[in-house]
Write a protein that holds these residues in place. Structure first.
Motif, PDB file in Angstrom:
ATOM      1  N   LYS A  78       0.818  -1.208   0.000  1.00  0.00           N
ATOM      2  CA  LYS A  78       0.000   0.000   0.000  1.00  0.00           C
ATOM      3  C   LYS A  78       0.852   1.259   0.000  1.00  0.00           C
ATOM      4  O   LYS A  78       0.409   2.318  -0.452  1.00  0.00           O
ATOM      5  N   THR A  79       2.094   1.162   0.526  1.00  0.00           N
ATOM      6  CA  THR A  79       2.986   2.318   0.496  1.00  0.00           C
ATOM      7  C   THR A  79       3.591   2.530  -0.888  1.00  0.00           C
ATOM      8  O   THR A  79       4.090   3.613  -1.191  1.00  0.00           O
ATOM      9  N   ILE A  80       3.547   1.490  -1.741  1.00  0.00           N
ATOM     10  CA  ILE A  80       4.125   1.598  -3.087  1.00  0.00           C
ATOM     11  C   ILE A  80       3.067   2.034  -4.101  1.00  0.00           C
ATOM     12  O   ILE A  80       3.370   2.752  -5.055  1.00  0.00           O
ATOM     13  N   GLU A  81       1.810   1.587  -3.918  1.00  0.00           N
ATOM     14  CA  GLU A  81       0.761   1.839  -4.904  1.00  0.00           C
ATOM     15  C   GLU A  81       0.578   3.316  -5.259  1.00  0.00           C
ATOM     16  O   GLU A  81       0.372   3.648  -6.429  1.00  0.00           O
ATOM     17  N   PRO A  82       0.673   4.287  -4.291  1.00  0.00           N
ATOM     18  CA  PRO A  82       0.480   5.698  -4.680  1.00  0.00           C
ATOM     19  C   PRO A  82       1.520   6.226  -5.669  1.00  0.00           C
ATOM     20  O   PRO A  82       1.285   7.242  -6.325  1.00  0.00           O
ATOM     21  N   TYR A  83       2.671   5.548  -5.767  1.00  0.00           N
ATOM     22  CA  TYR A  83       3.751   6.043  -6.630  1.00  0.00           C
ATOM     23  C   TYR A  83       3.771   5.353  -7.993  1.00  0.00           C
ATOM     24  O   TYR A  83       4.667   5.627  -8.801  1.00  0.00           O
ATOM     25  N   LEU A  84       2.814   4.456  -8.269  1.00  0.00           N
ATOM     26  CA  LEU A  84       2.876   3.701  -9.527  1.00  0.00           C
ATOM     27  C   LEU A  84       2.613   4.594 -10.736  1.00  0.00           C
ATOM     28  O   LEU A  84       3.257   4.437 -11.783  1.00  0.00           O
ATOM     29  N   ASP A  85       1.651   5.548 -10.621  1.00  0.00           N
ATOM     30  CA  ASP A  85       1.386   6.438 -11.754  1.00  0.00           C
ATOM     31  C   ASP A  85       2.595   7.305 -12.073  1.00  0.00           C
ATOM     32  O   ASP A  85       2.973   7.488 -13.239  1.00  0.00           O
ATOM     33  N   GLY A  86       3.222   7.841 -11.020  1.00  0.00           N
ATOM     34  CA  GLY A  86       4.416   8.641 -11.249  1.00  0.00           C
ATOM     35  C   GLY A  86       5.552   7.811 -11.817  1.00  0.00           C
ATOM     36  O   GLY A  86       6.331   8.285 -12.661  1.00  0.00           O
ATOM     37  N   LEU A  87       5.665   6.547 -11.366  1.00  0.00           N
ATOM     38  CA  LEU A  87       6.695   5.645 -11.892  1.00  0.00           C
ATOM     39  C   LEU A  87       6.466   5.378 -13.381  1.00  0.00           C
ATOM     40  O   LEU A  87       7.422   5.321 -14.165  1.00  0.00           O
ATOM     41  N   THR A  88       5.178   5.266 -13.779  1.00  0.00           N
ATOM     42  CA  THR A  88       4.859   5.045 -15.198  1.00  0.00           C
ATOM     43  C   THR A  88       5.324   6.218 -16.055  1.00  0.00           C
ATOM     44  O   THR A  88       5.904   6.029 -17.133  1.00  0.00           O
ATOM     45  N   LEU A  89       5.094   7.432 -15.579  1.00  0.00           N
ATOM     46  CA  LEU A  89       5.521   8.615 -16.331  1.00  0.00           C
ATOM     47  C   LEU A  89       7.036   8.758 -16.328  1.00  0.00           C
ATOM     48  O   LEU A  89       7.646   9.120 -17.344  1.00  0.00           O
ATOM     49  N   ASP A  90       7.667   8.475 -15.186  1.00  0.00           N
ATOM     50  CA  ASP A  90       9.109   8.660 -15.079  1.00  0.00           C
ATOM     51  C   ASP A  90       9.872   7.705 -15.989  1.00  0.00           C
ATOM     52  O   ASP A  90      10.884   8.078 -16.596  1.00  0.00           O
ATOM     53  N   LEU A  91       9.383   6.445 -16.095  1.00  0.00           N
ATOM     54  CA  LEU A  91      10.074   5.448 -16.915  1.00  0.00           C
ATOM     55  C   LEU A  91       9.482   5.340 -18.319  1.00  0.00           C
ATOM     56  O   LEU A  91       9.934   4.494 -19.107  1.00  0.00           O
ATOM     57  N   ALA A  92       8.429   6.164 -18.628  1.00  0.00           N
ATOM     58  CA  ALA A  92       7.786   6.133 -19.949  1.00  0.00           C
ATOM     59  C   ALA A  92       7.292   4.730 -20.293  1.00  0.00           C
ATOM     60  O   ALA A  92       7.524   4.201 -21.379  1.00  0.00           O
ATOM     61  N   LEU A  93       6.568   4.111 -19.334  1.00  0.00           N
ATOM     62  CA  LEU A  93       6.032   2.768 -19.551  1.00  0.00           C
ATOM     63  C   LEU A  93       4.699   2.861 -20.290  1.00  0.00           C
ATOM     64  O   LEU A  93       4.007   3.882 -20.251  1.00  0.00           O
ATOM     65  N   ASN A  94       4.329   1.766 -20.973  1.00  0.00           N
ATOM     66  CA  ASN A  94       3.070   1.728 -21.718  1.00  0.00           C
ATOM     67  C   ASN A  94       1.875   1.520 -20.802  1.00  0.00           C
ATOM     68  O   ASN A  94       0.778   1.999 -21.083  1.00  0.00           O
ATOM     69  N   GLU A  95       2.069   0.782 -19.724  1.00  0.00           N
ATOM     70  CA  GLU A  95       0.985   0.480 -18.793  1.00  0.00           C
ATOM     71  C   GLU A  95       1.460   0.714 -17.371  1.00  0.00           C
ATOM     72  O   GLU A  95       2.664   0.675 -17.082  1.00  0.00           O
ATOM     73  N   VAL A  96       0.506   0.941 -16.477  1.00  0.00           N
ATOM     74  CA  VAL A  96       0.836   1.137 -15.063  1.00  0.00           C
ATOM     75  C   VAL A  96       1.290  -0.201 -14.473  1.00  0.00           C
ATOM     76  O   VAL A  96       0.615  -1.219 -14.648  1.00  0.00           O
ATOM     77  N   PRO A  97       2.447  -0.259 -13.805  1.00  0.00           N
ATOM     78  CA  PRO A  97       2.911  -1.531 -13.218  1.00  0.00           C
ATOM     79  C   PRO A  97       1.936  -2.035 -12.160  1.00  0.00           C
ATOM     80  O   PRO A  97       1.153  -1.278 -11.577  1.00  0.00           O
ATOM     81  N   LYS A  98       2.008  -3.343 -11.904  1.00  0.00           N
ATOM     82  CA  LYS A  98       1.191  -3.983 -10.874  1.00  0.00           C
ATOM     83  C   LYS A  98       2.104  -4.471  -9.769  1.00  0.00           C
ATOM     84  O   LYS A  98       3.173  -5.037 -10.040  1.00  0.00           O
ATOM     85  N   VAL A  99       1.702  -4.252  -8.516  1.00  0.00           N
ATOM     86  CA  VAL A  99       2.525  -4.637  -7.369  1.00  0.00           C
ATOM     87  C   VAL A  99       1.771  -5.660  -6.534  1.00  0.00           C
ATOM     88  O   VAL A  99       0.553  -5.596  -6.389  1.00  0.00           O
TER      89      VAL A  99
END
Length: 715
Positions: A305-326
């Protein structure tokens, strides 16, 4: 002279008056003529004068009457003028009232204009207040966001201080453990020296028994040394664990090799490390169509739960196609990243259903409807269903064939009514069969009378082209309109009563109905709306897809309908031509299957079954009912012919029409009527109605036989 002038004026005015009125002129002329004649003195002339005077008198009277009429008209005209003046005054009053109303209306409009101006002013004030409130809300939200950010910074600072404190505690514990190990080693050396001294003293004191004493002492010393070694090893292992923990706290691991997956994992670790979530790269899982699972060792992480809030930002920072799943996986943090556009192949929506599975779904259906337009294959499907249900029930179907699609060569043992007229003449057979069986049930329940075997067995009716039969009944009623009412057939009503009774009541008395239609609406036949819902339905042709949007399939969930529509499209793209939709409302079972070649899956040979004994039906007094007997005789006509075993059934041989017992059939075996294979295996343990048992063919469909199960009548 003056008097003379006055007389002259009077005469002049009279002359003018007489000149204006013709009647007065004539009157005066007549009077003058009469006066002149009367002055002559002769009798004749006097009479003429009298007549003139009489005429003058009549004219005077008429003139008087005319004058009175003129006076009355003048009076009426004066009254009309008075009424006109009164109406004019009333109009003036109404005009003044209207003027006053207009004035009031102008005042009201002025007040409305003033009120609208006031509303605009208040709206401007309200907008000003609203903008002020919005500014206040934005300021308050900014203040709350700043407080929240400050709180997050304080929390991260507290966590960092706690981590540093943990690090200091681990280091302190490490120092303490090292001191304990040193002290333990010193104690071990002292104990060893002490035991060596004891060993020396014991050797000096007991020379005769030194070997035994030495052995005992050595054993004790060795035990102590082994215990000390174990303690030292445990301490060393614990120390290594603590060192590893300290190392993890000091420097989380990255993947040392270079690859797209490893670089992505290192970037994820660094991104989360900057936000206070410390992870250590552990391993990379199996990549499946671009989906890459990366496993991390949690160091300072309170859960996913401490990681989930940062997944959208991680997607933009790494230019990923989809939001990662944890997720958590065996104590590791598993982050799944889509690193490529490669997708898993889509699963085909077509569900391959074997003909055996189709038959398992069809046989429990008591009534069955085949719906499809002309040319969609209804006759082929009905031929298949006749063979399927006849084999399952052990009795031939009674067929109503208005279009003559069921030739005698294929159905020599069936009772077939061919043509519209014969169908109409015998359509009441369905309802009468149900009524007879209901009466037997009543007699059995109330008086304990036995139900004849004929009316305990299943009875199968098949009606082809139900709409044609109904139209024929209506047309025949129209033809007989000239016949007296008492002699008419009333075929449409008989059709509705018989078919509707078979569909609604037949289930309770073991009467099954199979019928075909070209429409979904039971109201087209004069039935109640829910009559067709008493039966399962097979949709053919275009109705296999359009039926999904009809009211009859309203119980099917929208998600299931969408899947079926996709499956129908896929079957069409795959080149399937004979696509069939099956729906059973009682079980909500709905699926597609391909019926290509279905006609050849059943044998065209009719089964010959034993004719049950004829038992007369009794009326309520216990006497034979003649009407029921006539119906009973009609039902017991050669619809089913008796079985005659003309060849041996395995080693057992039929003699004089005898049948095998159950023991003989299972011991000696019975030949399959289709492939002549001897079978000794009974399917199921019970004996069915009519003393029949189900035998399993040893050859079966998989080895070339037409059936897997056949029935044998035993004695």
């Amino acid at each position: 002279m003056a008097q003379k002038n006055r007389y002259y004026e009077i005469l002049r005015s009279v002359g003018i008056t007489v000149a204006k009125h013709k009647l007065l002129s004539a009157l005066c002329g007549g009077m003058a003529l009469a006066a002149a004649l009367s002055l002559q003195g002769e009798p004749t002339i006097n009479r003429v004068g009298d007549c003139g005077l009489s005429a003058l008198l009549g004219i005077a009277v008429a003139t008087n009457v005319t004058k009175r009429s003129y006076k009355q008209r003048l009076k009426d005209a004066q009254m009309d003028r008075s009424q006109f003046e009164a109406d004019q005054r009333l109009l003036e009053q109404e005009k003044s009232a209207l003027t006053k109303s207009k004035t009031d209306l102008d005042k009201a409009e002025a007040q409305l204009t003033a009120f609208q101006a006031q509303l605009k002013t208040e709206k401007l004030n309200l907008d000003t207040r609203e903008s002020t409130y919005k500014d206040r809300i934005l300021i308050e939200q900014a203040r709350l966001a700043e407080a929240k950010a400050q709180k997050a910074v304080d929390s991260m600072q507290a966590k960092l201080e706690a981590a540093l404190a943990d690090k200091a505690a681990v280091q302190s514990e490490y120092t303490i453990k090292m001191g304990q190990v040193t002290d333990t080693a010193k104690k071990a050396v002292a104990i060893k020296e002490e035991h060596a001294q004891k060993l020396t003293a014991a050797a000096e004191k007991a020379i005769d028994t030194r070997d035994q004493v030495l052995a005992d002492e050595r054993g004790q010393v060795n035990g102590v040394l082994e215990r000390l070694s174990r303690e030292i090893s445990a301490m060393a292992q614990e120390l290594a664990t603590q060192k590893e923990l300290v190392a993890k706290l000091q420097a989380p691991k990255d993947f040392p090799f270079r690859s797209l997956e490893a670089d992505t994992a290192n970037a994820i670790r660094q991104y989360l490390h900057q936000r206070g979530i410390i992870l250590s790269c552990d391993r990379i899982g199996k990549v499946h169509y671009g989906s890459t699972p990366i496993y991390f060792e949690p160091i300072t992480c309170e859960g996913i739960k401490t990681i989930e809030p940062y997944l959208d930002g991680l997607t933009l920072d790494l230019a990923l196609n989809e939001v990662p799943k944890v997720a958590l996986d065996q104590g590791k943090v598993k982050i799944t990243v889509q690193l490529s556009q490669e997708k898993a192949p889509k699963k085909s929506p077509i569900k391959h259903i074997s003909i055996g599975d189709v038959e398992k779904a069809l046989l429990p259906c008591f009534h069955l409807r085949v719906s499809g337009f002309t040319g969609s294959g209804k006759s082929v499907m009905l031929n298949y269903l006749i063979r399927l249900f006849e084999e399952d029930m052990g009795s031939q179907a009674i067929i109503f064939d208005p279009k003559v699609d069921f030739p005698s060569a294929k159905y020599p043992s069936n009772k077939v009514f061919r043509g519209p007229k014969r169908c109409m003449d015998n359509i009441e057979l369905i309802g009468d069969t149900v009524s007879v069986r209901q009466e037997y049930e009543v007699q059995h329940d109330e008086r304990g009378l036995p139900i004849p075997e004929l009316h305990r067995e299943s009875r199968l009716f098949l009606m082809d082209e139900l709409k044609d039969q109904y139209n024929s009944a209506v047309a025949r009623d129209d033809e007989e309109m000239a016949i007296p009412k008492a002699e008419r057939g009333n075929y449409a009503r008989s059709f509705k009563r018989s078919v509707q009774k078979g569909l609604e009541v037949g289930r309770g008395v073991n009467v099954r109905v199979i019928f075909s239609t070209v429409t979904d609406e039971s109201s087209d036949f004069g039935f109640k709306n829910n009559v067709f819902k008493q039966s399962a339905t097979i949709y053919l042709g275009n109705q296999a897809i359009t039926a999904l949007d009809s009211d009859y399939l309203s119980s099917v969930e929208p998600k299931k309908k969408a899947q079926l529509k996709s499956e129908f499209k896929s079957r069409q793209e795959a080149g399937q031509k004979y696509i069939v939709l099956f729906y059973n409302g009682s079980t909500n079972e709905c699926f597609y299957f391909s019926a290509e070649g279905i006609e050849g899956t059943r044998s065209a040979q009719n089964l010959k079954l034993e004719e049950p004994p004829k038992t007369p039906m009794l009326d309520v007094t216990g006497q034979p009912d003649k009407n029921a007997q006539s119906i009973d005789n009609q039902l017991s006509q050669p619809l089913t012919a008796p079985v005659t075993l003309t060849e041996p059934c395995g080693p057992w041989t039929a003699k004089d029409g005898q049948r095998p017992t159950l023991e003989q059939a299972l011991k000696d075996g019975v030949k399959c009527p289709h492939c002549q294979t001897v079978s000794t295996t009974q399917k199921g343990q019970k004996v069915e109605k009519g003393n029949r048992i189900r035998m399993a063919c040893h050859k079966g469909k998989s080895n070339g036989c037409k059936v897997d199960i056949f029935r044998v009548q035993i004695s």
